[in-house]
Every structure is written in C-alpha cells, then in structure tokens.
Write an enzyme that holds these catalytic residues in place. Sequence first.
Site, mmCIF file in Angstrom:
data_model
loop_
_atom_site.group_PDB
_atom_site.id
_atom_site.type_symbol
_atom_site.label_atom_id
_atom_site.label_comp_id
_atom_site.label_asym_id
_atom_site.label_seq_id
_atom_site.Cartn_x
_atom_site.Cartn_y
_atom_site.Cartn_z
ATOM 1 C CG HIS A 308 -2.072 0.987 1.078
ATOM 2 N ND1 HIS A 308 -2.189 2.250 1.242
ATOM 3 C CD2 HIS A 308 -3.237 0.729 0.565
ATOM 4 C CE1 HIS A 308 -2.960 2.738 1.000
ATOM 5 N NE2 HIS A 308 -3.904 1.863 0.336
ATOM 6 C CG ASP A 366 -8.693 -3.495 -2.812
ATOM 7 O OD1 ASP A 366 -9.875 -3.306 -2.443
ATOM 8 O OD2 ASP A 366 -8.096 -2.731 -3.013
HETATM 9 N N1 CMC Z 1 4.388 -7.250 -5.122
HETATM 10 C C1 CMC Z 1 5.778 -7.244 -5.433
HETATM 11 N N2 CMC Z 1 6.624 -6.386 -5.010
HETATM 12 C C2 CMC Z 1 6.139 -5.143 -4.616
HETATM 13 C C3 CMC Z 1 4.754 -5.150 -4.619
HETATM 14 C C4 CMC Z 1 3.715 -6.042 -4.638
HETATM 15 N N3 CMC Z 1 2.461 -6.052 -4.717
HETATM 16 N N4 CMC Z 1 4.370 -3.736 -4.201
HETATM 17 C C5 CMC Z 1 5.455 -3.176 -4.027
HETATM 18 N N5 CMC Z 1 6.495 -3.959 -4.276
HETATM 19 C C6 CMC Z 1 8.117 -3.642 -4.182
HETATM 20 C C7 CMC Z 1 8.490 -2.899 -5.298
HETATM 21 O O1 CMC Z 1 8.711 -3.619 -6.361
HETATM 22 C C8 CMC Z 1 9.350 -1.960 -4.796
HETATM 23 O O2 CMC Z 1 10.731 -2.589 -4.698
HETATM 24 P P1 CMC Z 1 12.043 -1.875 -4.619
HETATM 25 O O3 CMC Z 1 12.080 -0.792 -3.534
HETATM 26 O O4 CMC Z 1 13.103 -3.027 -4.658
HETATM 27 O O5 CMC Z 1 12.009 -1.117 -6.091
HETATM 28 C C9 CMC Z 1 9.104 -1.510 -3.181
HETATM 29 O O6 CMC Z 1 8.161 -2.828 -2.922
HETATM 30 C C10 CMC Z 1 8.086 -0.460 -3.247
HETATM 31 O O7 CMC Z 1 7.201 -0.406 -4.138
HETATM 32 P P2 CMC Z 1 6.610 1.113 -4.595
HETATM 33 O O8 CMC Z 1 5.765 0.769 -5.926
HETATM 34 O O9 CMC Z 1 7.495 2.075 -4.586
HETATM 35 O O10 CMC Z 1 5.532 1.328 -3.541
HETATM 36 P P3 CMC Z 1 4.129 2.403 -3.678
HETATM 37 O O11 CMC Z 1 4.042 2.779 -2.331
HETATM 38 O O12 CMC Z 1 4.584 3.385 -4.567
HETATM 39 O O13 CMC Z 1 3.088 1.525 -4.348
HETATM 40 C C11 CMC Z 1 1.237 -0.001 -4.369
HETATM 41 C C12 CMC Z 1 2.012 0.920 -3.652
HETATM 42 C C13 CMC Z 1 -0.227 -0.173 -3.916
HETATM 43 C C14 CMC Z 1 0.919 0.788 -5.927
HETATM 44 C C15 CMC Z 1 2.014 -1.163 -4.734
HETATM 45 O O14 CMC Z 1 2.226 -1.913 -3.406
HETATM 46 C C16 CMC Z 1 1.357 -2.253 -5.548
HETATM 47 O O15 CMC Z 1 1.336 -2.207 -6.731
HETATM 48 N N6 CMC Z 1 0.397 -3.350 -5.186
HETATM 49 C C17 CMC Z 1 -0.412 -3.964 -5.811
HETATM 50 C C18 CMC Z 1 -1.657 -3.424 -6.309
HETATM 51 C C19 CMC Z 1 -2.545 -3.264 -5.039
HETATM 52 O O16 CMC Z 1 -3.131 -4.195 -4.456
HETATM 53 N N7 CMC Z 1 -3.085 -1.947 -4.956
HETATM 54 C C20 CMC Z 1 -4.154 -1.596 -3.906
HETATM 55 C C21 CMC Z 1 -3.788 -0.817 -2.939
HETATM 56 S S1 CMC Z 1 -5.155 -0.762 -1.803
HETATM 57 C C22 CMC Z 1 -6.542 -0.002 -2.577
HETATM 58 C C23 CMC Z 1 -6.647 1.423 -2.398
HETATM 59 O O17 CMC Z 1 -6.267 2.001 -1.420
HETATM 60 O O18 CMC Z 1 -6.688 1.936 -3.448
#
Ligand code: CMC
Length: 431
Positions: A308, A366
Amino acid sequence: MSDTSKSATLTIDGESYDLPILTPTCGPDVVDIRKLYSQAGVFTYDPGFTSTASCDSSITFIDGDKGELLHRGYPIEQLAEKSHYLEVCYLLLYGELPSAADLEKFEATITRHTMIHEQMHNFFRGFRRDAHPMATMVGVVGAMSAFYHDSTDIGDERQREVASHRLIAKMPTIAAMAYKYSIGQPFVYPRNDLDYAANFLHMCFAVPAEEYEVDPILARAMDRIFTLHADHEQNASTSTVRLASSSGANPFACIAAGIACLWGPAHGGANQACLEMLKEIGSPDNIPEYIARAKDKNDPFRLMGFGHRVYKNFDPRATVMKQSADEVLDLMGVENNPILATAKELEKAALADEYFAEKKLFPNVDFYSGIILEAMGFPTSMFTPIFALSRTVGWISQWKEQLADPQMKIGRPRQLYEGSGPRDYVDIENR
Ligand code: CMC
C-alpha cells in the site's frame, strides 16, 4: 490547522525566504508554500504528491506507519465492529455520530431515494452486454446530471444535500443494474424493507421468478465491505473528485470522474486484478513460482492485493476484512473452490517470506474483499463497482467540505517543463 511560531527558511541564490509551518490536529507539520512562487519565483516539484497536502480536511486521518485510520476521529476498527455503513455515511457527511432519531430520519431519506428514474433504464440498454460494469457506471452516473436538474446547483446548500442523498441511495441500484444487464437478467427493483447491504445483494442475486432470501452473514459482510471502503482521505479518486469540483462542475459529473479514476488496477481495480491473479496461479502448488516472479526485479509481475502507498506496517481495514473473509469462507466452504484455497495459501506464503516482510508488503483490504466477493458469487468485474458504490459517500463528503471552504480555488498544478524551448515553425516542404 493552527499557525505556529515555527517556520522553515529556504535559501535560493543567497536570498532567504521564510515559509510558515502549520500544525494539524494529527500527522506531520506542513510547510505552507502558497506564497513561494509570488515571493521567490520558483515552483516545488512533487510528482505523485508524495510530500504535498493538496487541501485541509476534517474528515479522515491516516497514519500509515501506525496502521491507523480515523473517520472524524473514530478508529475504523470500532466503526466496523459497532456501527454500520449508513451510520458511517452520516458521520462522514455531517461530522458527528447521529442520535437515534437523526439516524432513523437519515436512513428513511436514503431508502426513499433508491429507485432511479425509469427512463434511465434505457441508458443501460444502450450499452453492449459485455461492457465492463465500471464503464456503464461512469456513463450512467454522469448522465444523472441530465435527469436531476433540481440538485445540480452547487451554490444552493439544499440542492447539495439532495444530490448527496441521491448519490448514496442510487449507487447500489446503478451497480446492481449494470451487473444484471451484463448477465442478461431482468433488473430487480430496490426493496425498501431491506437494509442497505441486504437490498444490494437482493438486487444483484434475486430474479423475478422465485423468492430470494438474503443470508444475514453475507449481508453483514457486505455492509463491512461498504464500511471499510467508505473514505480514505486524499487518494487518487478523491483528489480527482476535488479537482473536477474545483471548476464548479456538477456533483454527478464529479462523482463520474471519481469512478473513472478508481477503475485503474493500482487503485480500486486491485481487487479485480487480485482475483484474476489468483485464477492465473490456479492452485497452491504454483505459489512458489509466482512469489519468485514477484521478487524478480526483471519481471514486472507484482502480487496484486499486497502492499500500500500509505500503510507501511499493516492496513487496519485488512485486519477487520480478514475476520469477515474467514466467516464467509466458513459459511460457503473453500474446499471445492481452488481460487479461495490458493488465496489462503498465498496469504500464508507471502507473510512468511523475507522479501515481503522486509519491504513491509502485506495483504491489503482488497485482497480480502476480493476473496469475500468471489465467495459470495460476484464475478470479478463487479468488484470495482462495489468499491465505487462504497466510496461514493467519501467522495461526496469531501466534495461538500471543499465547496464550503472559503479558500477554495480551482485546482491548477504547475509543471517542470522539459520540452523544446521556443523555435520557429518550419513549413511542411522544408521538414
Ligand atoms: N508485489 C511485489 N513487490 C512489490 C509489491 C507487490 N505487490 N508492491 C510493492 N513492491 C515492491 C516494489 O517492487 C518496490 O521494490 P524496490 O524498492 O526494490 O524497487 C517496493 O516494494 C516499493 O514499491 P513502490 O511501488 O515504490 O510502492 P508504492 O507505495 O508506490 O506502491 C502500490 C503501492 C499499492 C501501488 C503497490 O504496492 C502495488 O502495486 N500493489 C499491488 C496493487 C494493489 O494491491 N493495489 C491496491 C492498494 S489498496 C486499495 C486502495 O487503497 O486503493
């Protein structure tokens, strides 16, 4: 928000600028840069708004490190345990928990607005049967402004109120109709003797040919899904609603914009994406392969339903949602459903994996809501519409708050321009 004696000093080319620091009720201090451009002639740069507060708000507060979510100060765990969706709607809209009489009046008002104008049925019939229900909802909710002219004057407080009630009341009817249309079944009209969640399940699963009893465990789980998704401060779709509203757009157009933004897989589309991923994994035997892919930097695959942007220790909504998921899975049984069995094993495997622990990636709301909706019999395409109907009250509360804010301005971000500098037009024969 209160002014403090604290300020920050920014020095550019030897010139210093004092920037006031504002202290919120909860959360980190905020550096006020509103006069920065007029005084120093520079912009700030913050793509994705990771360090930028776009407004002041008194509705919802999140502390991502603590895993805390408060609506009007009340923790989400207490609301999910002791309250129900329509009471939370009242709280979000009006700022306080209702008295028994106020709640009764509010519930009666919402219940009396559940039908949609009969002519709106024709809109549904204009869509292809295989249209995604979110596409149908964006269109139909936007089209409400063509039907309810008496609640589009945003300068009139009473009209704003009526628009709020209409949207909260009609969204389940619209989502259920989008579903019924997509499977070729007749629309089921709302039943005002049922509560909000049971009525929604009835509109989705009943058919005119026979009686349909809503199971109270499923109705309670549905109500919890609505409650846990009701608001989440300035997320992408809420910010979209505020930005659309800042131009003076009517409420139905603003909520249609919010629905469109919510659709994306990084936001509300995650529950659908998560279930599709579980189907692709197919069986608990394949989990190690997918965990390895999620960890591989050269593979774009991510475990959907994990991680998240704001919650970096746990998602408090997920903790409550997991309880409901366990109840529903007990009721419906997972043995014969490979998707649900895969979900249970994936949860265990990811929580035990060092990569996920180190990056603080845990199942989000989710992940569990997707499992519950699958067990209830909803197709994945209905997951995001259900999120949209739940979040409508949050969008509306933030919209109302923004319109009442005397400081409201049209939203107009700046940019860091990296394109070409000025150059002369070249005639086509010389290019
Ligand atoms: N699976 C594998 N690796 C992940 C995931 C995941 N679901 N999420 C983040 N990472 C890794 C990412 O590769 C990164 O690694 P590194 O630091 O080595 O590059 C690290 O964790 C940080 O990720 P980020 O993309 O910088 O984190 P963010 O805060 O920008 O992204 C997110 C948050 C929700 C977009 C992401 O965790 C994701 O894509 N999750 C899957 C989609 C999902 O379930 N979204 C629903 C969120 S809850 C509903 C809502 O409130 O809208």
